[in-house]
Design a protein around this motif. Structure first.
Motif, PDB file in Angstrom:
ATOM      1  N   SER A 140      -1.243   0.639   1.590  1.00 60.15           N
ATOM      2  CA  SER A 140      -0.664   1.592   0.635  1.00 60.15           C
ATOM      3  C   SER A 140       0.848   1.462   0.567  1.00 60.15           C
ATOM      4  CB  SER A 140      -1.043   3.023   1.032  1.00 60.15           C
ATOM      5  OG  SER A 140      -2.430   3.234   0.933  1.00 60.15           O
ATOM      6  N   LEU A 141       1.475   1.313   1.724  1.00 56.54           N
ATOM      7  CA  LEU A 141       2.931   1.159   1.757  1.00 56.54           C
ATOM      8  C   LEU A 141       3.368  -0.140   1.111  1.00 56.54           C
ATOM      9  CD1 LEU A 141       3.946   2.578   5.246  1.00 56.54           C
ATOM     10  CD2 LEU A 141       4.856   3.258   3.031  1.00 56.54           C
ATOM     11  N   SER A 142       2.557  -1.184   1.256  1.00 55.09           N
ATOM     12  CA  SER A 142       2.865  -2.449   0.599  1.00 55.09           C
ATOM     13  C   SER A 142       2.965  -2.248  -0.905  1.00 55.09           C
ATOM     14  CB  SER A 142       1.777  -3.484   0.928  1.00 55.09           C
ATOM     15  OG  SER A 142       1.907  -4.640   0.123  1.00 55.09           O
ATOM     16  N   ARG A 143       2.022  -1.522  -1.490  1.00 55.07           N
ATOM     17  CA  ARG A 143       2.045  -1.294  -2.930  1.00 55.07           C
ATOM     18  C   ARG A 143       3.256  -0.458  -3.348  1.00 55.07           C
ATOM     19  NH1 ARG A 143      -3.434  -1.274  -1.539  1.00 55.07           N
ATOM     20  NH2 ARG A 143      -3.555   0.971  -1.195  1.00 55.07           N
ATOM     21  N   SER A 144       3.605   0.536  -2.527  1.00 51.32           N
ATOM     22  CA  SER A 144       4.755   1.385  -2.851  1.00 51.32           C
ATOM     23  C   SER A 144       6.067   0.620  -2.752  1.00 51.32           C
ATOM     24  CB  SER A 144       4.802   2.596  -1.922  1.00 51.32           C
ATOM     25  OG  SER A 144       3.763   3.499  -2.206  1.00 51.32           O
ATOM     26  N   ALA A 162      -5.663 -10.887  -9.695  1.00 52.18           N
ATOM     27  CA  ALA A 162      -5.127 -10.811 -11.047  1.00 52.18           C
ATOM     28  C   ALA A 162      -6.146 -11.394 -12.021  1.00 52.18           C
ATOM     29  CB  ALA A 162      -3.802 -11.575 -11.141  1.00 52.18           C
ATOM     30  N   ASP A 163      -6.214 -10.811 -13.216  1.00 53.97           N
ATOM     31  CA  ASP A 163      -7.224 -11.221 -14.195  1.00 53.97           C
ATOM     32  C   ASP A 163      -7.172 -12.718 -14.475  1.00 53.97           C
ATOM     33  OD1 ASP A 163      -7.918  -8.601 -14.340  1.00 53.97           O
ATOM     34  OD2 ASP A 163      -6.800  -8.190 -16.191  1.00 53.97           O
ATOM     35  N   ASP A 164      -8.346 -13.347 -14.427  1.00 51.09           N
ATOM     36  CA  ASP A 164      -8.520 -14.753 -14.810  1.00 51.09           C
ATOM     37  C   ASP A 164      -7.694 -15.719 -13.956  1.00 51.09           C
ATOM     38  OD1 ASP A 164     -10.193 -13.954 -16.950  1.00 51.09           O
ATOM     39  OD2 ASP A 164      -8.423 -13.561 -18.190  1.00 51.09           O
ATOM     40  N   ARG A 165      -7.384 -15.352 -12.740  1.00 47.30           N
ATOM     41  CA  ARG A 165      -6.581 -16.236 -11.895  1.00 47.30           C
ATOM     42  C   ARG A 165      -7.418 -16.808 -10.751  1.00 47.30           C
ATOM     43  NH1 ARG A 165      -1.550 -18.024 -12.967  1.00 47.30           N
ATOM     44  NH2 ARG A 165      -0.796 -17.571 -10.875  1.00 47.30           N
ATOM     45  N   GLY A 166      -7.986 -15.923  -9.908  1.00 52.52           N
ATOM     46  CA  GLY A 166      -8.841 -16.391  -8.822  1.00 52.52           C
ATOM     47  C   GLY A 166      -8.087 -17.192  -7.780  1.00 52.52           C
ATOM     48  N   LEU A 205       1.100  -5.767  -8.238  1.00 49.35           N
ATOM     49  CA  LEU A 205       0.132  -4.842  -7.660  1.00 49.35           C
ATOM     50  C   LEU A 205      -1.255  -5.453  -7.442  1.00 49.35           C
ATOM     51  CD1 LEU A 205       0.776  -1.287  -9.162  1.00 49.35           C
ATOM     52  CD2 LEU A 205       1.413  -2.206  -6.933  1.00 49.35           C
ATOM     53  N   HIS A 206      -1.422  -6.723  -7.718  1.00 48.51           N
ATOM     54  CA  HIS A 206      -2.704  -7.358  -7.442  1.00 48.51           C
ATOM     55  C   HIS A 206      -2.715  -7.823  -5.990  1.00 48.51           C
ATOM     56  CE1 HIS A 206      -4.727  -7.281 -11.286  1.00 48.51           C
ATOM     57  NE2 HIS A 206      -3.618  -7.641 -11.881  1.00 48.51           N
ATOM     58  N   PRO A 207      -3.621  -7.283  -5.161  1.00 47.31           N
ATOM     59  CA  PRO A 207      -3.651  -7.666  -3.744  1.00 47.31           C
ATOM     60  C   PRO A 207      -3.953  -9.143  -3.564  1.00 47.31           C
ATOM     61  CG  PRO A 207      -5.611  -6.402  -4.328  1.00 47.31           C
ATOM     62  CD  PRO A 207      -4.686  -6.331  -5.503  1.00 47.31           C
TER      63      PRO A 207
END
Length: 374
Positions: free
Chosen positions: A103-107, A299-303, A330-332
């Motif tokens: 959570s802190l990583s995202r913040s 992330a969308d369509d990346r993989g 924000l994509h883990p």
């Protein structure tokens, strides 16, 4: 005007949110307030007839950041020593350290991603801004709104720990039989919201394994440090695999068949090109062990972002690495190690992943549906 109050957990961000709401209230300015962390969600909840909106967030997606940028929003950022945040969240909500590091990583990465062109006010928890009435005047000045001395003192008194506890108690009694683990939709105060407020509380309270993991993964994004020049380290503690909860290097066994050995940590990084260098140590018996590593993004369509197969042991001059291009902060992200189906058996040590910022992303061009005017 859009005002964003963005803060890490346990950094008195709700105090700031309510102080800003009170400043608008004493000026009798028609404003709405809410919590949202996504630009599309915010636009969907935005009511008609309001020229001002006060938004509370612990993180911001790229849509919300872009909206803030093109609307010349004002941003008020609160932050706190990540180690104290971990202890505070554990004390108040019994939160798991690894979950809170995520959570802190995202913040922190959201804060690090705020464009420098935005009008931003930074407040550090350790400066005890929430214990001084002059903070109300500083906020009002930043927002270009007038407040009298009496109004400052009145707002400050209403935000004292005693007043907030009484307000929460009243809300809880009036909320029955509704779930009181929720929060008040207006103020966003909730039961257990207020901690003891101490700084440096992590000393003697935070397990060493969690402290080291937090320092390596989060400290480079906590001001005044700069992730562009600081090395980021993902401890084995943050990964899923055998005995990774100990924090130190873990021994991984291969049996000659293809299998997933370790994966994680699902943390975030600012947009840009990054180098991932796993810390690997082969056994001293001289056996050759083939393994595969890759980096994956949600992330969308990346993989899979990059994949390599290598044979251990490897000389220091040929230290293995992956180069990735992060396009959404924000994509883990996931780093994975696999054994391969070659019949060879053995063991090696995994000591985490070191990360280095290389530069701007190469994927920041215009969307195909857009064109440049000038």
């Amino acid at each position: 005007m859009l005002i964003l109050t963005l803060g890490t957990q346990a950094s008195a961000s709700t105090w700031i949110f309510n102080a800003v709401r009170a400043i608008f209230s004493v000026n009798e300015i028609h404003a709405a307030s809410a919590m949202s962390e996504e630009g599309c969600q915010f636009l969907g909840m935005m009511p008609s007839g309001f020229d001002h909106f006060i938004l509370k967030s612990h993180r911001m997606d790229s849509n919300l950041i872009n909206l803030a940028r093109i609307s010349s929003s004002k941003v008020i950022v609160t932050s706190r020593d990540p180690r104290d945040v971990l202890v505070s969240q554990k004390e108040r909500f019994d939160s798991e350290y690894r979950d809170q590091i995520g959570s802190l990583s995202r913040s922190l990465v959201s804060i690090a991603s705020i464009p420098t062109s935005l009008d931003t006010m930074h407040l550090q928890y350790e400066d005890r801004f929430f214990e001084r009435s002059d903070t109300i005047r500083r906020l009002a000045s930043f927002l270009s709104l007038p407040v009298t001395d009496e109004q400052c003192e009145s707002i400050f008194a209403a935000l004292s720990p005693e007043a907030v506890r009484a307000q929460i108690s009243t809300w809880v009694s009036e909320a029955a039989p509704r779930d009181t683990e929720e929060w008040d939709m207006a103020t966003h105060w909730h039961p257990g919201h207020l901690g003891d407020g101490r700084s440096g509380k992590w000393v003697g309270a935070l397990p060493d394994v969690a402290r080291k993991a937090a320092e390596g993964a989060l400290a480079p994004f906590h001001a005044p440090k700069d992730f562009r020049s600081e090395e980021t380290f993902w401890s084995p503690y943050l990964f899923n695999g055998p005995e990774t909860d100990r924090g130190g290097a873990v021994t991984l066994s291969v049996n000659g068949e293809a299998s997933l050995l370790v994966h994680g940590p699902y943390l975030c990084l600012p947009v840009g090109r990054w180098m991932m260098r796993p810390v690997l140590k082969a056994p001293s018996d001289g056996r050759l062990i083939a393994i595969k590593m890759d980096a994956y993004t949600y992330a969308d369509d990346r993989g899979v972002m990059e994949m390599k197969t290598l044979v251990l042991p490897i000389t220091a001059k040929k230290a293995p690495s992956l180069e990735i291009d992060v396009v959404d902060h924000l994509h883990p992200l996931e780093f994975r190690l696999y054994s391969v189906n070659d019949g060879r058996k053995g063991t090696f040590e995994f000591g985490g992943v070191r990360l280095k910022y290389l530069g701007e992303s190469s994927n920041l061009g215009l969307h195909p549906a857009m064109s440049r005017v000038a």
